[in-house]
Design a protein around this motif. Structure first.
Motif, PDB file in Angstrom:
ATOM      1  N   SER A  33      55.154   5.981 101.677  1.00 13.01           N
ATOM      2  CA  SER A  33      54.014   4.670 102.156  1.00 13.01           C
ATOM      3  C   SER A  33      54.469   3.099 101.510  1.00 13.01           C
ATOM      4  O   SER A  33      55.892   3.715 100.038  1.00 13.01           O
ATOM      5  CB  SER A  33      52.801   5.001 101.991  1.00 13.01           C
ATOM      6  OG  SER A  33      52.536   4.849 100.362  1.00 13.01           O
ATOM      7  N   LEU A  34      53.905   2.544 101.322  1.00 16.09           N
ATOM      8  CA  LEU A  34      53.812   1.322 100.287  1.00 16.09           C
ATOM      9  C   LEU A  34      52.806   1.693  99.601  1.00 16.09           C
ATOM     10  O   LEU A  34      51.713   0.916  99.133  1.00 16.09           O
ATOM     11  CB  LEU A  34      53.395  -0.383 101.019  1.00 16.09           C
ATOM     12  CG  LEU A  34      54.719  -0.322 102.427  1.00 16.09           C
ATOM     13  CD1 LEU A  34      53.548  -2.107 103.314  1.00 16.09           C
ATOM     14  CD2 LEU A  34      55.687  -0.450 101.828  1.00 16.09           C
ATOM     15  N   LEU A  35      53.245   2.221  98.618  1.00 15.88           N
ATOM     16  CA  LEU A  35      52.702   2.544  97.015  1.00 15.88           C
ATOM     17  C   LEU A  35      52.037   0.815  96.678  1.00 15.88           C
ATOM     18  O   LEU A  35      52.635  -0.198  96.930  1.00 15.88           O
ATOM     19  CB  LEU A  35      53.649   3.472  95.905  1.00 15.88           C
ATOM     20  CG  LEU A  35      53.866   4.535  96.724  1.00 15.88           C
ATOM     21  CD1 LEU A  35      54.752   5.108  96.111  1.00 15.88           C
ATOM     22  CD2 LEU A  35      52.459   5.696  96.817  1.00 15.88           C
ATOM     23  N   PRO A  36      50.976   0.606  96.054  1.00 11.51           N
ATOM     24  CA  PRO A  36      49.662   2.148  95.754  1.00 11.51           C
ATOM     25  C   PRO A  36      48.753   2.361  96.533  1.00 11.51           C
ATOM     26  O   PRO A  36      48.471   3.860  97.271  1.00 11.51           O
ATOM     27  CB  PRO A  36      49.343   1.352  94.678  1.00 11.51           C
ATOM     28  CG  PRO A  36      48.904   0.187  94.728  1.00 11.51           C
ATOM     29  CD  PRO A  36      50.401  -0.094  95.421  1.00 11.51           C
ATOM     30  N   ASN A  37      49.342   2.192  98.234  1.00 12.19           N
ATOM     31  CA  ASN A  37      48.520   2.662  99.219  1.00 12.19           C
ATOM     32  C   ASN A  37      49.431   4.386  99.771  1.00 12.19           C
ATOM     33  O   ASN A  37      50.464   3.760  99.966  1.00 12.19           O
ATOM     34  CB  ASN A  37      48.621   1.583 100.643  1.00 12.19           C
ATOM     35  CG  ASN A  37      47.995   0.367 100.146  1.00 12.19           C
ATOM     36  OD1 ASN A  37      46.822  -0.015  99.555  1.00 12.19           O
ATOM     37  ND2 ASN A  37      48.724  -0.944 100.677  1.00 12.19           N
ATOM     38  N   TYR A  38      48.702   4.715 100.066  1.00  9.40           N
ATOM     39  CA  TYR A  38      48.701   5.984 100.830  1.00  9.40           C
ATOM     40  C   TYR A  38      49.859   6.922 100.054  1.00  9.40           C
ATOM     41  O   TYR A  38      50.313   7.648 100.225  1.00  9.40           O
ATOM     42  CB  TYR A  38      49.036   6.027 102.220  1.00  9.40           C
ATOM     43  CG  TYR A  38      47.890   5.562 103.231  1.00  9.40           C
ATOM     44  CD1 TYR A  38      47.575   6.678 103.601  1.00  9.40           C
ATOM     45  CD2 TYR A  38      48.253   4.024 103.251  1.00  9.40           C
ATOM     46  CE1 TYR A  38      46.840   5.860 104.529  1.00  9.40           C
ATOM     47  CE2 TYR A  38      47.239   3.016 104.470  1.00  9.40           C
ATOM     48  CZ  TYR A  38      46.624   4.380 104.804  1.00  9.40           C
ATOM     49  OH  TYR A  38      45.119   4.094 105.829  1.00  9.40           O
ATOM     50  N   ALA A  39      49.195   7.676  98.093  1.00  8.53           N
ATOM     51  CA  ALA A  39      49.979   7.688  97.791  1.00  8.53           C
ATOM     52  C   ALA A  39      49.316   9.722  97.811  1.00  8.53           C
ATOM     53  O   ALA A  39      48.288   9.811  98.546  1.00  8.53           O
ATOM     54  CB  ALA A  39      49.922   7.935  96.259  1.00  8.53           C
ATOM     55  N   GLY A  40      50.317  10.553  97.763  1.00  6.80           N
ATOM     56  CA  GLY A  40      49.455  12.126  98.342  1.00  6.80           C
ATOM     57  C   GLY A  40      50.512  12.380  99.113  1.00  6.80           C
ATOM     58  O   GLY A  40      51.662  11.921  99.825  1.00  6.80           O
TER      59      GLY A  40
END
Length: 205
Positions: free
Chosen positions: A63-70
């Motif tokens: 993902s393009l962190l910080p989006n969709y971490a985990g």
């Protein structure tokens, strides 16, 4: 076989014997690595291991962190109807995907892409990032993440693939294509029988 052919030291963590990364600390230390790359590994790397290499332990997150971490970032991106996503090379810290960003690559999610196509795009982008960062002569730059913007998504299991027919048609389509092959697939129950659906399209009636 690649390691053997190229005479690269190779060690496999014997998880069936209950072994963990920390049990190989001495082996890793003796290798004197500049960096540890963590790819497709679903466990936290202990701080005692991350401190061994000069530049720390790096991971690729889809993902393009910080989006969709985990967990399952590509699946969640498709389910949520995202038009683009990407991959991030980052330095691991104590939290979930919250370390310094080293490099990112963005790609489009087309309307009819399934998880297979999106996963392939993520793989290609990951290779490009690693080539660009590892094989140039400059030192890597580490950019701090704004941890207040990190949203951690949960891992998914096959049971999470149950379709809710009260959703609108676009959400149902996205839900199905996000979990198609090689994943277990979205499913519904008809006459007490599980029916798996791997693809769908919206008809204008």
């Amino acid at each position: 076989s690649i390691a053997k052919k190229s005479k690269i030291p190779f060690y496999e963590i014997d998880s069936l014997e209950g072994k963990k990364t920390n049990d190989y600390k001495k082996v890793i230390k003796n290798l004197k690595p500049d960096v540890i790359l963590v790819l497709g590994w679903y466990y936290m790397v202990p701080k005692s291991i991350r401190l061994i290499p000069k530049y720390g332990a790096w991971g690729i997150h889809a993902s393009l962190l910080p989006n969709y971490a985990g967990g399952a970032p590509l699946v969640w991106a498709i389910i949520n109807g995202e038009k683009k996503t990407g991959v991030t090379l980052f330095r691991m810290e104590n939290g979930v995907d919250d370390g310094d960003i080293i490099s990112q690559a963005e790609f489009l999610i087309e309307d009819n892409d399934t998880i297979k196509e999106v996963y392939e795009k993520a793989t290609i982008s990951s290779k490009k990032i690693l080539n660009n960062v590892l094989f140039n002569n400059s030192k890597p730059k580490f950019i701090k993440q704004d941890k207040s913007k990190i949203k951690i998504y949960p891992q998914r299991s096959p049971e999470d693939g149950l379709i809710d027919w009260n959703w609108d048609s676009l959400r149902i389509k996205n839900f199905i294509r996000a979990q198609s092959k090689p994943y277990p697939g979205a499913f519904t129950i008809i006459n007490n029988k599980k029916v798996v659906i791997y693809n769908a399209k919206i008809e204008d009636i």
